[in-house]
Design an enzyme around this catalytic site. Structure first.
Site, mmCIF file in Angstrom:
data_model
loop_
_atom_site.group_PDB
_atom_site.id
_atom_site.type_symbol
_atom_site.label_atom_id
_atom_site.label_comp_id
_atom_site.label_asym_id
_atom_site.label_seq_id
_atom_site.Cartn_x
_atom_site.Cartn_y
_atom_site.Cartn_z
ATOM 1 N N ASP A 12 11.516 -37.438 49.498
ATOM 2 C CA ASP A 12 11.179 -36.982 50.850
ATOM 3 C C ASP A 12 11.990 -35.734 51.184
ATOM 4 O O ASP A 12 13.227 -35.747 51.144
ATOM 5 C CB ASP A 12 11.495 -38.069 51.887
ATOM 6 C CG ASP A 12 10.556 -39.265 51.785
ATOM 7 O OD1 ASP A 12 9.584 -39.203 50.999
ATOM 8 O OD2 ASP A 12 10.797 -40.255 52.508
ATOM 9 N N GLY A 38 8.661 -42.695 49.508
ATOM 10 C CA GLY A 38 7.440 -43.256 48.901
ATOM 11 C C GLY A 38 7.256 -44.651 49.456
ATOM 12 O O GLY A 38 8.193 -45.461 49.417
ATOM 13 N N ASN A 42 9.966 -47.500 48.908
ATOM 14 C CA ASN A 42 10.668 -47.946 50.125
ATOM 15 C C ASN A 42 10.555 -49.468 50.284
ATOM 16 O O ASN A 42 11.537 -50.148 50.605
ATOM 17 C CB ASN A 42 10.065 -47.296 51.367
ATOM 18 C CG ASN A 42 10.331 -45.797 51.440
ATOM 19 O OD1 ASN A 42 11.190 -45.280 50.726
ATOM 20 N ND2 ASN A 42 9.588 -45.106 52.288
ATOM 21 N N THR A 210 0.643 -54.127 63.132
ATOM 22 C CA THR A 210 1.892 -53.613 63.693
ATOM 23 C C THR A 210 1.558 -52.634 64.813
ATOM 24 O O THR A 210 0.584 -51.879 64.725
ATOM 25 C CB THR A 210 2.756 -52.929 62.610
ATOM 26 O OG1 THR A 210 2.011 -51.861 62.029
ATOM 27 C CG2 THR A 210 3.143 -53.903 61.513
ATOM 28 N N ASP A 237 15.652 -42.370 63.268
ATOM 29 C CA ASP A 237 14.543 -41.917 62.413
ATOM 30 C C ASP A 237 13.644 -43.128 62.112
ATOM 31 O O ASP A 237 14.119 -44.118 61.551
ATOM 32 C CB ASP A 237 15.136 -41.343 61.111
ATOM 33 C CG ASP A 237 14.092 -40.788 60.166
ATOM 34 O OD1 ASP A 237 12.888 -40.853 60.480
ATOM 35 O OD2 ASP A 237 14.493 -40.299 59.094
ATOM 36 N N ASP A 243 7.626 -49.683 56.268
ATOM 37 C CA ASP A 243 7.893 -50.167 54.900
ATOM 38 C C ASP A 243 8.918 -51.303 54.932
ATOM 39 O O ASP A 243 8.800 -52.286 54.186
ATOM 40 C CB ASP A 243 8.405 -49.019 54.024
ATOM 41 C CG ASP A 243 7.365 -47.917 53.896
ATOM 42 O OD1 ASP A 243 6.162 -48.243 53.911
ATOM 43 O OD2 ASP A 243 7.748 -46.743 53.787
ATOM 44 N N GLY A 278 16.524 -41.150 57.387
ATOM 45 C CA GLY A 278 15.906 -41.341 56.066
ATOM 46 C C GLY A 278 15.165 -42.654 55.987
ATOM 47 O O GLY A 278 15.431 -43.593 56.747
HETATM 48 O O1 RIB Z 1 6.396 -44.691 54.960
HETATM 49 C C1 RIB Z 1 7.280 -43.628 54.829
HETATM 50 C C2 RIB Z 1 7.026 -42.912 53.532
HETATM 51 O O2 RIB Z 1 5.766 -42.309 53.575
HETATM 52 C C3 RIB Z 1 7.986 -41.790 53.249
HETATM 53 O O3 RIB Z 1 9.140 -42.210 52.570
HETATM 54 C C4 RIB Z 1 7.148 -40.799 52.482
HETATM 55 O O4 RIB Z 1 7.504 -40.695 51.135
HETATM 56 C C5 RIB Z 1 5.714 -41.267 52.647
HETATM 57 O O5 RIB Z 1 5.259 -41.776 51.497
#
Ligand code: RIB
Length: 297
Positions: A12, A38, A42, A210, A237, A243, A278
């Site tokens: 990212d 990703g 994640n 959600t 953030d 995720d 992050g």
């Molecule tokens: O859900 C958040 C993710 O979406 C980020 O980390 C980014 O990589 C995108 O895939």
């Protein structure tokens, strides 16, 4: 319980700004950082931090970013044995703007696009040894549907987080064990004819919707529509909060929790994850979730 994620692995590139720019607008950026991301990776990291035995299945490029992303997964206790390093595509990159307690994301799929049926066939025997398979929409949709079919044939429960938004065929909705869209994704999948409550009642204890700061809802088998309100947080953030929720929900369901307990836990984990910058840095451990829930699970 052994949990598998088949999904995306990104680096990212995240910049902070006072707000999300409007169309055609240029704004000064704050800090620019490169952090692991990703949706697939994640969710795997969220699961491993919460103590689950977790393996990541996916592809990275034969580049520095790919090596760093694999190292990061390993450092978080995720099994990376089945990740394929491909020569002909770079590691996926997400370009993220963080502002006003929200974000915008553009993903360049790169090696994530190589997570195809041939890759799945090559890791199939290993994958079928897992107790639950967790999927998102950041790898080719054909692959996602192929894995859902495969897992259904082998009676392996699946969690499909249909993000980013894309349609989900009716037979796949029938075959997944849990489907976890946000409201926008649910609208795209099911159309606008039904209210959220009607949708939830159609798929009791399968559909989990959600709703950001309003929490998360499902319909219990008893017919009760349950909404677990969001836990207040000092938001830094929100990237990766969804995720974290999916990872935590999968861990607790696999551990045998009912829907209510699993969603309360997942909601707490997701809110904790927003308190650091992050996608992954704020993902909590099981101890941290327990503490935030007042010692109760
Ligand atoms: O859900 C958040 C993710 O979406 C980020 O980390 C980014 O990589 C995108 O895939």
């Amino acid at each position: 319980m052994k949990l598998a994620v088949v999904g995306s692995i990104n680096i990212d590139q995240t910049v902070t700004a006072q707000r999300i720019p409007r169309k055609g607008e240029t704004l000064p950026g704050g800090e620019l950082r490169y952090v692991p991301g990703g949706k697939g990776a994640n969710q795997a990291v969220a699961m491993a931090r919460l103590g689950a035995e977790t393996a990541m299945f996916g592809c990275v490029g034969a580049d520095e970013n790919g090596r760093k992303m694999i190292d990061n997964l390993k450092a978080n206790g995720v099994n990376t044995d089945y990740i394929r390093v491909v020569e002909d595509a770079p590691t996926g990159i997400a370009i993220i703007t963080v502002g006003e307690n929200d974000n915008t994301i553009i993903v360049v799929a790169g090696a994530n696009g190589r997570v195809d049926r041939a890759y799945v066939d090559s890791i199939k025997d290993a994958l079928l040894g897992y107790d639950m398979v967790v999927l998102q929409h950041e790898i080719p949709l054909d692959t996602v549907h192929y894995i859902v079919q495969l897992c259904a044939e082998h009676h392996i429960p699946t969690v499909l987080n249909p993000a980013p938004a894309a349609e989900v065929p009716m037979d796949i909705i029938e075959k997944v064990t849990y489907l976890t869209p946000n409201e926008h994704e649910a609208g795209l999948i099911f159309g606008a004819d039904k209210t959220t409550e009607e949708l939830l009642r159609t798929y009791p204890e399968k559909l989990v919707i959600t709703q950001g700061s309003r929490g998360v809802s499902t319909c219990l088998r008893s017919g009760e529509v349950l909404t677990v309100p969001a836990r207040p947080a000092q938001v830094v953030d929100t990237t990766g909060a969804g995720d974290t929720l999916n990872g935590a929900f999968s861990v607790r369901i696999a551990a045998g929790d009912g829907m209510k307990a699993a969603l309360q836990y997942a909601n707490t984990a997701a809110s904790l994850s927003t308190e650091k910058f992050g996608a992954q840095s704020g993902m909590p451990t099981a101890e941290e979730v327990k503490r935030a829930m007042g010692g109760v699970q």
